[in-house]
Design an enzyme around this catalytic site. Structure first.
Site, mmCIF file in Angstrom:
data_model
loop_
_atom_site.group_PDB
_atom_site.id
_atom_site.type_symbol
_atom_site.label_atom_id
_atom_site.label_comp_id
_atom_site.label_asym_id
_atom_site.label_seq_id
_atom_site.Cartn_x
_atom_site.Cartn_y
_atom_site.Cartn_z
ATOM 1 N NE ARG A 197 -4.138 -1.873 1.877
ATOM 2 C CZ ARG A 197 -5.037 -2.248 2.759
ATOM 3 N NH1 ARG A 197 -4.958 -1.843 4.014
ATOM 4 N NH2 ARG A 197 -6.036 -3.027 2.397
ATOM 5 C CE LYS A 222 -23.732 -14.125 5.544
ATOM 6 N NZ LYS A 222 -23.695 -13.939 6.978
ATOM 7 N N GLY A 262 -12.451 -8.092 -1.259
ATOM 8 C CA GLY A 262 -11.266 -8.441 -0.481
ATOM 9 C C GLY A 262 -10.771 -9.851 -0.739
ATOM 10 N N GLY A 287 -14.449 -3.383 1.043
ATOM 11 C CA GLY A 287 -15.777 -2.821 1.296
ATOM 12 C C GLY A 287 -16.114 -1.693 0.339
HETATM 13 P P1 ADP Z 1 -15.197 -10.984 -1.272
HETATM 14 O O1 ADP Z 1 -14.347 -10.617 -0.072
HETATM 15 O O2 ADP Z 1 -14.344 -11.250 -2.495
HETATM 16 O O3 ADP Z 1 -16.296 -9.999 -1.518
HETATM 17 P P2 ADP Z 1 -16.850 -12.742 0.309
HETATM 18 O O4 ADP Z 1 -16.296 -12.140 1.551
HETATM 19 O O5 ADP Z 1 -18.250 -12.482 -0.042
HETATM 20 O O6 ADP Z 1 -15.891 -12.379 -0.950
HETATM 21 O O7 ADP Z 1 -16.748 -14.331 0.394
HETATM 22 C C1 ADP Z 1 -15.537 -14.980 0.577
HETATM 23 C C2 ADP Z 1 -15.698 -16.190 1.460
HETATM 24 O O8 ADP Z 1 -16.696 -17.060 0.989
HETATM 25 C C3 ADP Z 1 -14.403 -16.978 1.448
HETATM 26 O O9 ADP Z 1 -13.919 -17.051 2.772
HETATM 27 C C4 ADP Z 1 -14.823 -18.346 0.930
HETATM 28 O O10 ADP Z 1 -14.146 -19.380 1.552
HETATM 29 C C5 ADP Z 1 -16.297 -18.387 1.253
HETATM 30 N N1 ADP Z 1 -17.002 -19.352 0.413
HETATM 31 C C6 ADP Z 1 -17.098 -19.360 -0.926
HETATM 32 N N2 ADP Z 1 -17.802 -20.411 -1.347
HETATM 33 C C7 ADP Z 1 -18.165 -21.114 -0.243
HETATM 34 C C8 ADP Z 1 -18.915 -22.315 -0.020
HETATM 35 N N3 ADP Z 1 -19.413 -23.004 -1.034
HETATM 36 N N4 ADP Z 1 -19.098 -22.715 1.247
HETATM 37 C C9 ADP Z 1 -18.586 -22.002 2.262
HETATM 38 N N5 ADP Z 1 -17.869 -20.881 2.129
HETATM 39 C C10 ADP Z 1 -17.664 -20.433 0.885
HETATM 40 MG MG MG Z 2 -14.748 -10.798 2.022
#
Ligand code: ADP
Ligand code: MG
Length: 398
Positions: free
Chosen positions: A39, A200, A353, A376
């Site tokens: 960073r 989710k 992230g 975020g």
């Molecule tokens: P980002 O940070 O890229 O926006 P999220 O925080 O929404 O992504 O989601 C990332 C998390 O989702 C990771 O820790 C990953 O392990 C989890 N994940 C993805 N697919 C599954 C799954 N099928 N079951 C449980 N956890 C999952």
């Molecule tokens: Mg995340």
């Protein structure tokens, strides 16, 4: 699109002026040492532009989560030292944020010199966006530049409030985020493909709904995919599934159909007999997930279909891993999508992230058009929300 027409550092005559620059120096620390200075290195372009144009540069940032009071554990001292090495010139660290030491050092700054304020979160007014603190920060300088995209979704004194009192614009990092991500959302090269994953549906509702209005194809993967499969009437075993979002998932599928957006769901799934890195696994069609197994990744046929779609795209925006990618047994989907993005001639953008971390860790980062630097903040940007740290900046003259 929010922010596409903001003033940038190049729109000001900065010579001889004191310029307050909000940076993202929130670097990972280990035993008082900077564990990764990425960073800091990324901020150099804006800082060097200012020093080369004879500005008097006052940098500021937060680091960690001090509780609104000075705490040596969160001092910016290691950052000042690293900055000084990287810039090849001294970077004086003020002992306070807007107190006598900051005022004294700011007053002594000569053209082309650089100083750093102490951690802005040592001031209780920072996260409350206290106007008095913002005014005192502003009084140190004659121009405000925001280059901290990672906190642009927060209305804090140093990220937004200060712009009420000074002419303001963005640095090169925020400019790039606005131009590439904002440009893709406003005027995408088509076909425009969005890939959404992560744990989710409930975390991503805003992004799904905003992108649904813009894209030609919406690809779904990750944990949130199973809520969609369940909404189609399929059994998902012990996979992540939000029962209270089934109607929403059905509604999204209906909206996509109504808009002529192609919605792609996983046709096969890697299932595990336990939520564990070393669980037994097998690949099954997505409509045949056994009752006591759980889906932890998209399957190989799905990867092929998604990769083909990515190969033919004009613009791809990706947020959220395709599976439990921290565990190698369930990283294949995320790796396949990352590789397809790296190999595609499309404009490719990763925002989020965990997805950004996965792309970097898997070694595809240098072949992606843009990896957004704020988890975020990227998410809120993709939701079409106005980010306070960008909205507060001066607009370009018409
Ligand atoms: P980002 O940070 O890229 O926006 P999220 O925080 O929404 O992504 O989601 C990332 C998390 O989702 C990771 O820790 C990953 O392990 C989890 N994940 C993805 N697919 C599954 C799954 N099928 N079951 C449980 N956890 C999952
Ligand atoms: Mg995340």
């Amino acid at each position: 699109m929010a922010g596409l027409h903001k003033k940038t550092v190049e729109n000001f005559d900065v010579a001889g002026k004191r310029v307050l620059v909000r940076c993202d120096f929130n670097v990972p620390m280990e035993d008082g040492q900077i564990a990764d200075d990425k960073r800091i290195r990324e901020s150099l372009k804006t800082i060097r532009y200012l020093t080369e144009h004879q500005a008097r540069v006052i940098l500021c940032s937060h680091l960690g989560r001090p509780k609104g009071e000075a705490d040596p554990k969160y001092s910016m001292a290691p950052v000042a030292e690293r900055l000084s090495q990287l810039l090849g010139q001294p970077v004086a660290l003020a002992a306070d944020v807007v107190g006598p030491d900051a005022q004294r050092l700011a007053g002594q700054l000569q053209d082309g010199q650089v100083m750093l304020l102490e951690n802005v979160r040592f001031e209780p007014g920072e996260t409350k966006n206290d106007p008095e603190l913002a005014r005192r920060m502003a009084s140190l300088a004659q121009l405000y530049i925001n280059d901290a995209f990672g906190t642009a979704h927060r209305a804090h004194a140093s990220t937004a409030g200060v712009a009420d009192y000074l002419p303001s614009g963005c640095g090169y990092l925020i400019q790039k985020e606005i131009e590439i991500m904002g440009g893709a959302l406003e005027n995408p090269k088509r076909p425009f493909v969005a890939i959404l994953g992560g744990a989710k549906v409930s975390d991503k509702i805003g992004v799904i709904q905003h992108l649904l209005e813009k894209v030609d194809t919406l690809i779904i993967g990750g944990g949130m995919g199973y809520t969609f499969l369940k909404a189609k009437g399929w059994e998902v075993g012990r996979s992540l599934c939000e029962m209270d979002k089934l109607e929403l998932a059905a509604q999204i599928m209906e909206d996509a159909a109504g808009r002529g957006v192609r919605l792609m769901l996983p046709q096969d799934t890697v299932v595990a007999d336990d939520f564990a890195a070393d669980a037994n696994t097998k690949v099954v069609p997505s409509n045949e997930i056994p009752a006591d197994w759980e889906g932890l990744d998209i399957g190989p046929e799905t990867v092929k279909a998604y990769a083909a779609c990515i190969a033919g795209a004009g613009t791809v925006v990706w947020n959220g891993p395709m599976g439990k990618c921290e565990w190698e047994a369930f990283a294949g989907g995320t790796r396949g999508v990352a590789q397809a993005m790296a190999e595609s001639s499309a404009i490719t953008i990763v925002g989020g992230g965990d997805s950004a971390a996965a792309v970097e860790q898997m070694g595809f980062a240098d072949r992606i058009t843009h990896i957004s630097t704020g988890g975020g903040a990227s998410l809120e940007f993709l939701e079409g929300k106005e980010l306070p740290g960008i909205a507060c900046l001066d607009d370009q003259a018409e």
